[in-house]
Design a protein around this motif. Structure first.
Motif, mmCIF file in Angstrom:
data_model
loop_
_atom_site.group_PDB
_atom_site.id
_atom_site.type_symbol
_atom_site.label_atom_id
_atom_site.label_comp_id
_atom_site.label_asym_id
_atom_site.label_seq_id
_atom_site.Cartn_x
_atom_site.Cartn_y
_atom_site.Cartn_z
ATOM 1 N N LEU A 169 4.858 11.017 33.708
ATOM 2 C CA LEU A 169 4.996 12.245 32.911
ATOM 3 C C LEU A 169 4.400 12.067 31.634
ATOM 4 O O LEU A 169 4.239 10.860 31.281
ATOM 5 C CB LEU A 169 6.546 12.796 32.514
ATOM 6 N N CYS A 170 4.162 13.010 30.795
ATOM 7 C CA CYS A 170 3.506 12.989 29.216
ATOM 8 C C CYS A 170 4.351 12.556 28.278
ATOM 9 O O CYS A 170 5.454 13.241 28.100
ATOM 10 C CB CYS A 170 2.556 14.251 29.184
ATOM 11 N N SER A 171 4.161 11.715 27.627
ATOM 12 C CA SER A 171 4.938 11.138 26.570
ATOM 13 C C SER A 171 4.007 11.504 25.006
ATOM 14 O O SER A 171 2.638 12.009 25.330
ATOM 15 C CB SER A 171 5.063 9.651 26.484
ATOM 16 N N PRO A 172 4.586 11.138 23.832
ATOM 17 C CA PRO A 172 3.818 11.251 22.790
ATOM 18 C C PRO A 172 2.581 10.342 22.821
ATOM 19 O O PRO A 172 1.447 10.673 21.891
ATOM 20 C CB PRO A 172 4.805 10.681 21.604
ATOM 21 N N ASP A 173 2.516 9.267 23.461
ATOM 22 C CA ASP A 173 1.412 8.347 23.550
ATOM 23 C C ASP A 173 0.391 9.094 24.386
ATOM 24 O O ASP A 173 -0.998 8.628 24.074
ATOM 25 C CB ASP A 173 1.853 7.258 24.416
ATOM 26 N N ASP A 174 0.607 10.244 25.079
ATOM 27 C CA ASP A 174 -0.479 10.923 25.678
ATOM 28 C C ASP A 174 -1.330 12.165 24.935
ATOM 29 O O ASP A 174 -1.810 12.868 25.337
ATOM 30 C CB ASP A 174 -0.041 11.558 27.156
ATOM 31 N N GLY A 175 -0.950 11.677 23.651
ATOM 32 C CA GLY A 175 -1.554 12.960 22.621
ATOM 33 C C GLY A 175 -0.594 14.047 22.486
ATOM 34 O O GLY A 175 -1.015 14.986 21.817
ATOM 35 N N THR B 260 7.083 20.836 17.015
ATOM 36 C CA THR B 260 6.598 21.698 18.132
ATOM 37 C C THR B 260 7.889 22.411 18.808
ATOM 38 O O THR B 260 8.938 21.815 19.004
ATOM 39 C CB THR B 260 6.131 20.761 19.068
ATOM 40 N N VAL B 261 7.780 23.789 18.795
ATOM 41 C CA VAL B 261 8.922 24.349 19.240
ATOM 42 C C VAL B 261 8.958 24.698 20.697
ATOM 43 O O VAL B 261 8.003 24.671 21.430
ATOM 44 C CB VAL B 261 8.957 25.995 18.629
ATOM 45 N N VAL B 262 10.114 24.108 21.272
ATOM 46 C CA VAL B 262 10.389 23.855 22.955
ATOM 47 C C VAL B 262 11.522 24.815 23.129
ATOM 48 O O VAL B 262 12.588 24.840 22.404
ATOM 49 C CB VAL B 262 10.632 22.546 23.274
ATOM 50 N N ASP B 263 11.706 25.562 24.254
ATOM 51 C CA ASP B 263 12.599 26.372 24.650
ATOM 52 C C ASP B 263 12.857 26.259 26.263
ATOM 53 O O ASP B 263 12.042 25.392 26.704
ATOM 54 C CB ASP B 263 12.315 27.874 24.705
ATOM 55 N N GLU C 49 6.112 22.210 30.147
ATOM 56 C CA GLU C 49 4.774 22.046 29.895
ATOM 57 C C GLU C 49 4.530 20.890 28.919
ATOM 58 O O GLU C 49 3.382 20.627 28.804
ATOM 59 C CB GLU C 49 4.363 23.371 28.991
ATOM 60 N N LEU C 50 5.328 20.725 28.131
ATOM 61 C CA LEU C 50 5.364 19.482 27.210
ATOM 62 C C LEU C 50 5.340 18.187 28.038
ATOM 63 O O LEU C 50 4.476 17.182 27.516
ATOM 64 C CB LEU C 50 6.538 19.282 26.050
ATOM 65 N N VAL C 51 6.012 17.977 29.058
ATOM 66 C CA VAL C 51 5.965 16.687 29.893
ATOM 67 C C VAL C 51 5.058 16.549 31.156
ATOM 68 O O VAL C 51 4.646 15.640 31.756
ATOM 69 C CB VAL C 51 7.344 16.454 30.371
ATOM 70 N N ALA C 52 4.389 18.038 31.620
ATOM 71 C CA ALA C 52 3.684 17.851 32.678
ATOM 72 C C ALA C 52 2.438 17.254 32.530
ATOM 73 O O ALA C 52 1.825 17.694 31.391
ATOM 74 C CB ALA C 52 3.584 19.388 33.166
ATOM 75 N N PRO C 53 1.860 16.630 33.421
ATOM 76 C CA PRO C 53 0.394 16.143 33.323
ATOM 77 C C PRO C 53 -0.662 17.429 33.035
ATOM 78 O O PRO C 53 -0.439 18.739 33.577
ATOM 79 C CB PRO C 53 -0.078 15.407 34.571
#
Length: 732
Positions: A617-623, A700-703, A725-729
């Motif tokens: 999954l995507c992390s802050p390291d992925d931009g 970043t606002v997340v719901d 959407e934040l964590v999906a590739p």
């Protein structure tokens, strides 16, 4: 819709936070709630038997029991007792049941001075106003307003200003009035059938004084307050203060078994503090004391026979449902209430006691956000009671119009039903049309003439931005795309909820990508919406039809051991909660046990041995932006799924700040309705304040939920996105 001012919001939010803080100290909070619930269930089930036992016990103690059919009957008996004592003054502690029967007015018509001795009630008596909260009746009044009131009415020698000055003035004045009273009246938080003991839970000690200073004590109570034994008081003593005002224990817990043997105080003879000769007097034998217990039906026994309203009788009047309700925090009990009772549970009380017309006056203020469910110390499903009453109100509409809608509308509701409710309840049909005709449908809906027409005919507020329907639904997109995972670990169903499938397709695509990144093959079946939309409008028959169709559509997948992953929290809550009322128990259990929040499921997959782990999954390291301001959906919090989103984000390295508001104010269709738009935005101000504070304004606002997403779009100048959407590739 008018607010009752800042004092209501500040105080109810303070009580609510106090509840969270206080119950957090309990090691067995849920067990205590279950114990309290079991006692009330048993008591209501055996009520006739317990009432007989209580009558016998009180009479053995030397008191009298009167069973009153209704308010008029109760007041007639009380007036006779007061007249028999030639009483000129009656002092009274706070009692919602006495408010319900309007005993003050009945006695005052006979020339009896009635004095409220609870500080808040006394303030309102002086101001000639009704309570706006069942525990803190003057919660809507500020200190300055009370000071101005007292200075105007009593014209004290020195002007009153501070809280200390006001309470001292009230204490001295009420003390004098209690000393000269002929009769005392109390309510009862609980009455035990085995001993005739009355439990009074107060913050000021005035109830005890009202009961024991005059020689005659009248206790007024609804029949539902009876519980079997003194020992049964224990869980309620633990819960009532914590649930209501956030106190670990209330200031005064008085257990009185009247008439008792305590001597009557003598304030007139300076040489003798006590009246009469009490040497050798035993329990129940004091000739100077008189006790009358007035037990009131007033619709309660009929509620006991009503399968849906019966649960209302478990209420212990703690006010937790009011304090945890975002709408109540804004408008207060004068708006969110009926003749006597206020807050979420008031719908049940007012429907049972006053009738549907009174309950219907405020019933729609319950948005079924469900935040009161976990707050209730006896686990009453308050949103369901509100839904049932809404359904009954819908069905009492003009049935002569049934022929007009037969076959023309996709629901199971009567012809005379409110058109606004019918529109929002059939949102699945309108969304289907909107997608089929998009983008033309979106363009036409936004025309000013369309908005004026929708506002006039259906009450859809033109200030609220409408959702945009997608020509390519999630289901259609996936059917064309197909799965993109080879050698899958297993298959799961991604439930195509109405909102993801027709409007927020991007979050659905993100969920597919995230699940596939974890080695999961996704199946998106062709099933209809859960029925959340019709249920929110009180259209229970229509919602049940949806539930049965959804279960039929998912049963084969459950047979194939496929879990059901849900993106929209309000729909997952249907599977986990409301479907218990709409499906056979076995079907409900089966679906509930195999349904998961998408972020919960991803977290579990990432933690499984042998899987791709969090690295997939995507992390802050992925931009991705690493600082997140997260607002969980209200129903997601109630079913305790919000913490999974926070846990997954933090495991991936995101720094998460979570809002603590109970509800964003949108609540499905509620925020679209003309009559509630301003209230919806007012409720949203708390969330806006939290996400525009210096420490969050750049995050970043997340719901999680569709309603929250729309409300955040209205409240904030920056975009909001679903957590998945934040964590999906990126696209696969």
């Amino acid at each position: 819709m008018e607010s009752e001012g800042d004092a209501v919001g500040e105080n109810t939010r303070g009580f609510n936070q106090g509840r969270y803080d206080s119950v957090a100290k309990l090691e067995a909070y849920e067990e205590l709630k279950s114990e309290a619930r079991a006692i009330k269930e048993d008591a209501i089930e055996r009520l006739p038997e317990l009432l007989d036992e209580l009558e016998e016990t009180v009479e053995e103690n030397g008191g009298t029991v009167y069973f009153a059919d209704d308010a008029e009957d109760a007041n007639r008996y009380i007036r006779e007792v007061v007249a028999g004592k030639d009483a000129e003054r009656l002092v009274k502690s706070k009692s919602m049941t006495s408010e319900e029967i309007e005993v003050n007015e009945a006695l005052e018509a006979d020339g009896v001075e009635v004095v409220e001795t609870d500080l808040g009630e006394w303030v309102l008596q002086v101001a000639d106003e009704a309570p706006s909260h069942i525990v803190a009746p003057a919660i809507h009044k500020s200190r300055a307003e009370i000071a101005a009131l007292f200075n105007e009415v009593f014209d004290p020698e020195d002007e009153l200003e501070t809280a200390e000055e006001l309470t001292k003035f009230a204490r001295d004045r009420l003390g004098e009035l209690i000393e000269g009273a002929d009769v005392g009246m109390t309510g009862a938080n609980f009455i035990t059938a085995d001993s005739g003991t009355i439990a009074l839970v107060t913050s000021e000690g005035n109830a005890r004084k009202s009961a024991v200073v005059p020689d005659t004590h009248i206790a007024v109570s609804g029949v539902e307050k009876v519980i079997p034994r003194v020992e049964d008081l224990s869980p309620f003593v633990e819960l009532i203060g914590r649930s209501g005002t956030g106190q670990d224990i209330t200031s005064y817990i008085s257990l009185l078994t009247p008439p008792g043997a305590s001597p009557v105080p003598n304030f007139e003879d300076g040489d003798s503090a006590l009246a009469g000769d009490h040497e050798g007097i035993g329990a129940g034998a004091n000739p100077d004391r008189e006790f009358h217990l007035v037990l009131i039906d007033n619709g309660r026994l009929a509620m006991r026979q009503d399968a849906e309203l019966k649960e209302t009788l478990y209420c212990i009047r703690c006010s937790a449902c009011s304090n945890s309700c975002a709408n109540f925090q804004s408008v207060g009990g004068h708006v969110f209430g009926g003749e006597t009772y206020s807050g979420g549970i008031a719908t049940g009380w007012e429907a049972g006691i006053e009738g549907l017309d009174v309950a219907g006056g405020f019933n729609d203020l319950c948005t079924s956000c469900s935040r009161c469910v976990n707050a209730c110390p006896v686990k009453i499903d308050i949103p369901w009671i509100n839904t049932v009453v809404r359904d009954r109100i819908n069905r009492q509409a003009d049935g002569n119009a049934d022929w007009l809608v037969e076959g023309l509308v996709p629901d199971e509701e009567p012809g005379g039903m409110d058109v606004q409710k019918r529109l929002f309840g059939n949102f699945e049909t309108f969304a289907g049309l909107g997608c089929a005709l998009a983008p033309v449908s979106n363009w036409m809906a936004d025309l000013s003439v369309s908005r004026r027409l929708m506002e006039r005919v259906f009450g859809v507020d033109r200030r609220r931005e409408l959702p945009s329907f997608q020509r390519t639904t999630l289901k259609k997109w996936y059917d064309e795309r197909g799965p993109k995972v080879s050698a899958p670990r297993r298959q799961v169903v991604l439930y195509p909820d109405l909102y993801t499938n027709t409007m927020q397709v991007d979050r659905g695509k993100a969920a597919v990508r995230a699940l596939e990144a974890m080695g999961i093959q996704v199946v998106i079946p062709d099933v209809r919406s859960t029925g959340r939309a019709p249920l929110s409008q009180g259209m229970i028959a229509t919602a049940r039809e949806h539930a049965e169709d959804v279960y039929s559509g998912l049963a084969l997948h459950l047979d194939s051991d496929r879990d059901v992953v849900v993106i929209e929290p309000s729909d997952l809550a249907m599977f986990k909660s409301e479907y218990e009322k709409l499906l056979p128990e076995r079907s409900f259990r089966r679906l509930a046990e195999h349904s998961y929040d998408v972020m919960e499921y991803l977290l579990e997959l990432a933690e499984e041995d042998g899987g791709p782990g969090f690295e997939a999954l995507c992390s802050p390291d992925d931009g991705r932006s690493g600082e997140v301001a997260y607002h969980p959906n209200c129903q997601q919090k109630t079913i305790r799924k919000a913490e999974f989103t926070v846990a997954l984000l933090e495991e991936l390295g995101y720094d998460v700040v979570t809002s603590d508001v109970e509800c964003c104010g949108m609540a499905g269709s509620f925020g679209y309705k003309t009559e509630y738009y301003e209230l919806s935005m007012d409720v949203g101000e708390s969330l806006k304040g939290q996400f525009t504070a210096p420490e969050t304004r750049e995050r970043t606002v997340v719901d999680s939920g569709t309603s929250c997403h729309k409300q955040l779009e209205s409240l904030l100048p920056r975009e909001s996105r679903h957590a998945v959407e934040l964590v999906a590739p990126e696209s696969r």
